[in-house]
Design an enzyme around this catalytic site. Structure first.
Site, PDB file in Angstrom:
ATOM      1  NE  ARG A 228      -0.832  -0.789   5.007  1.00 53.38           N
ATOM      2  CZ  ARG A 228      -0.482  -0.132   5.709  1.00 53.38           C
ATOM      3  NH1 ARG A 228      -0.024   1.207   5.592  1.00 53.38           N
ATOM      4  NH2 ARG A 228       0.114  -0.548   6.805  1.00 53.38           N
ATOM      5  CD  GLU A 254       0.688  -5.251  11.260  1.00 53.20           C
ATOM      6  OE1 GLU A 254       0.719  -5.032  12.459  1.00 53.20           O
ATOM      7  OE2 GLU A 254       1.216  -4.579  10.531  1.00 53.20           O
ATOM      8  CG  HIS A 288       3.221  -8.265  10.811  1.00 53.44           C
ATOM      9  ND1 HIS A 288       3.579  -8.406  12.049  1.00 53.44           N
ATOM     10  CD2 HIS A 288       3.390  -6.870  10.486  1.00 53.44           C
ATOM     11  CE1 HIS A 288       4.149  -7.316  12.583  1.00 53.44           C
ATOM     12  NE2 HIS A 288       4.105  -6.500  11.512  1.00 53.44           N
ATOM     13  CG  ASP A 339       6.208  -4.740  14.841  1.00 48.26           C
ATOM     14  OD1 ASP A 339       6.527  -3.701  14.387  1.00 48.26           O
ATOM     15  OD2 ASP A 339       5.028  -5.156  14.578  1.00 48.26           O
TER      16      ASP A 339
END
Length: 439
Positions: A228, A254, A288, A339
């Protein structure tokens, strides 16, 4: 240069950090990938293991340790997310609401504050047993998008923090070009992430490599933020332009919404698109991978790619439970990362990987203790393009001592201690033969 708390400077003749370089490291018990070994002496030279002696007594001057495992490798980190710990739990919501708080935190960063923050986060990591970290870094420029003068101020601040603490840093310099899968221009709050186009990012990354120079602790990798944030033609350009030995990371699947939006626009899943563009391969790490189709799992495994799971963050954000066992069975490597820094504890990441599988399947022992240790060590190193520590001659002298007699670990057999210990049981952390943390 400031030393980590509790470690004397190299000029101090009493420094045990020097002893690690001059003498050996003796482990009463060593948990290696091949199994448990007793009374092992490691001779260290130039930050690597020069000799391995088994079943021997320690020599005078050796650093004597109890139970030793390979150094843990953090395959996915956003250091600045640490400021959100304990500050986003009272308003409910989901990942997308949390992201708003993350944007506000990113807007406040300066090179000076980021350097201070990264030093604290990296120090917490070595105290928890992480010996290397892949920093997925995209806060490149001033808030209005203008480059810093001199350039690379943010990246150089991260590198300086890693050197100060003594952790290995793979700076995964990240391309971030658009606001969403429809190719919209970056929003004002995202402008500091962008480099205009793929060629602009490639040029800045190349200049950054020169600015970092030849550093044994800091290397430069690459990342595509997500499908994206980087259009497909730009992804293809980046994959073709990067040297084949450069590790390439990308956030994938994710959240269900990002996959659904991409599928509606392009008629294929993000993983299918990456596969079609030739991005998937042994140097690729997908971060992820929580919401994957069976076909996606087969593509990832068939390509021999790595999937970096971050169980404590995925739980913290309500992301879901990814198909870790299915990915491993298909041929993918599983690595682990901290993360969002909601927890900095490699042992809890290992336990979270197994716990998620147990909750999803209703079965125990989905990953063996040996597989969990490999995910937190060897597979993380491979993900970051680093040589793994298997306690063989030539391996990096990166290791961690765990306390086998704490209230948490007492009674555990050595091979299963990774499922009972926490970061509180880390007694010593060694990176490149240098003791960077001692409890």
């Amino acid at each position: 240069m400031t030393q980590p708390d509790g470690i004397r400077s190299e000029g101090d003749p009493a420094s045990e950090a020097q002893n690690l370089l001059r003498n050996g490291i003796w482990a009463e018990t060593l948990v290696a990938p091949e199994g448990v070994r007793e009374r092992v002496r490691l001779v260290v030279a130039d930050g690597r293991i020069a000799a391995v002696e088994e079943g021997v007594a320690p020599q005078e001057g050796d650093r004597r340790l109890r139970l030793v495992v390979p150094g843990f490798v953090n395959a996915h980190s956003h250091a600045f997310h640490r400021v959100l710990r304990g500050r986003t739990h009272d308003d409910g919501g989901d990942f997308w609401r949390w992201r708003e708080a993350m944007y506000r935190a990113a807007a406040e960063l300066t090179p000076e504050s980021y350097g201070d923050l990264a030093s604290a986060v990296f120090r917490e990591m070595v105290e928890a047993g992480w010996t290397a970290v892949g920093e997925f870094h995209y806060v490149h420029h001033r808030p209005d998008g203008r480059p810093y003068d001199p350039p690379h101020a943010m990246e150089l601040a991260l590198a300086a923090a890693a050197r100060e603490v003594g952790i290995r840093l793979v700076l995964l310099d990240t391309c971030y070009l658009t606001a969403d899968v429809d190719g919209r221009a970056l929003e004002p709050r995202q402008r500091r992430f962008g480099d205009g186009d793929a060629d602009g990012w490639l040029a800045r990354r190349q200049a950054l490599r020169s600015a970092i120079g030849d550093d044994p602790l800091v290397t430069i990798g690459a990342a595509i933020h997500s499908v994206r944030a980087v259009p497909l033609p730009a992804i293809a350009r980046i994959a073709a332009a990067l040297p084949p030995d450069v590790p390439l990371h990308v956030h994938v699947a994710e959240q269900p919404r990002e996959t659904a939006d991409f599928l509606a626009r392009h008629g294929e899943t993000p993983v299918a698109a990456l596969d079609r563009l030739g991005v998937l391969g042994p140097r690729t790490t997908l971060v992820h991978g929580t919401h994957l189709s069976p076909e996606d799992v087969a593509r990832i495994g068939g390509a021999g790619a790595t999937v970096a799971l971050c169980p404590t963050t995925e739980a913290d954000l309500g992301d879901g439970i990814g198909p870790a066992r299915a990915l491993a069975d298909a041929g993918a490597r599983i690595a682990l990362g901290s993360d969002g820094q909601s927890v900095i504890d490699p042992l809890l990441e290992m336990r979270g990987l197994e716990a998620g599988e147990r909750l999803a399947s209703g079965r125990r022992g989905r990953f063996t203790p040996r597989e969990l240790l490999a995910a937190a060590t060897e597979h993380g190193a491979t993900s970051l393009g680093l040589p793994p520590t298997r306690f063989r001659v030539g391996d990096p002298a990166d290791l961690v001592e765990l306390d086998p007699d704490s209230p948490r670990t007492r009674g555990a057999v050595p091979a299963q201690l990774v499922l009972t210990a926490t970061a509180s049981d880390v007694r010593t952390t060694v990176v490149a033969g240098r003791e960077v943390h001692r409890a």
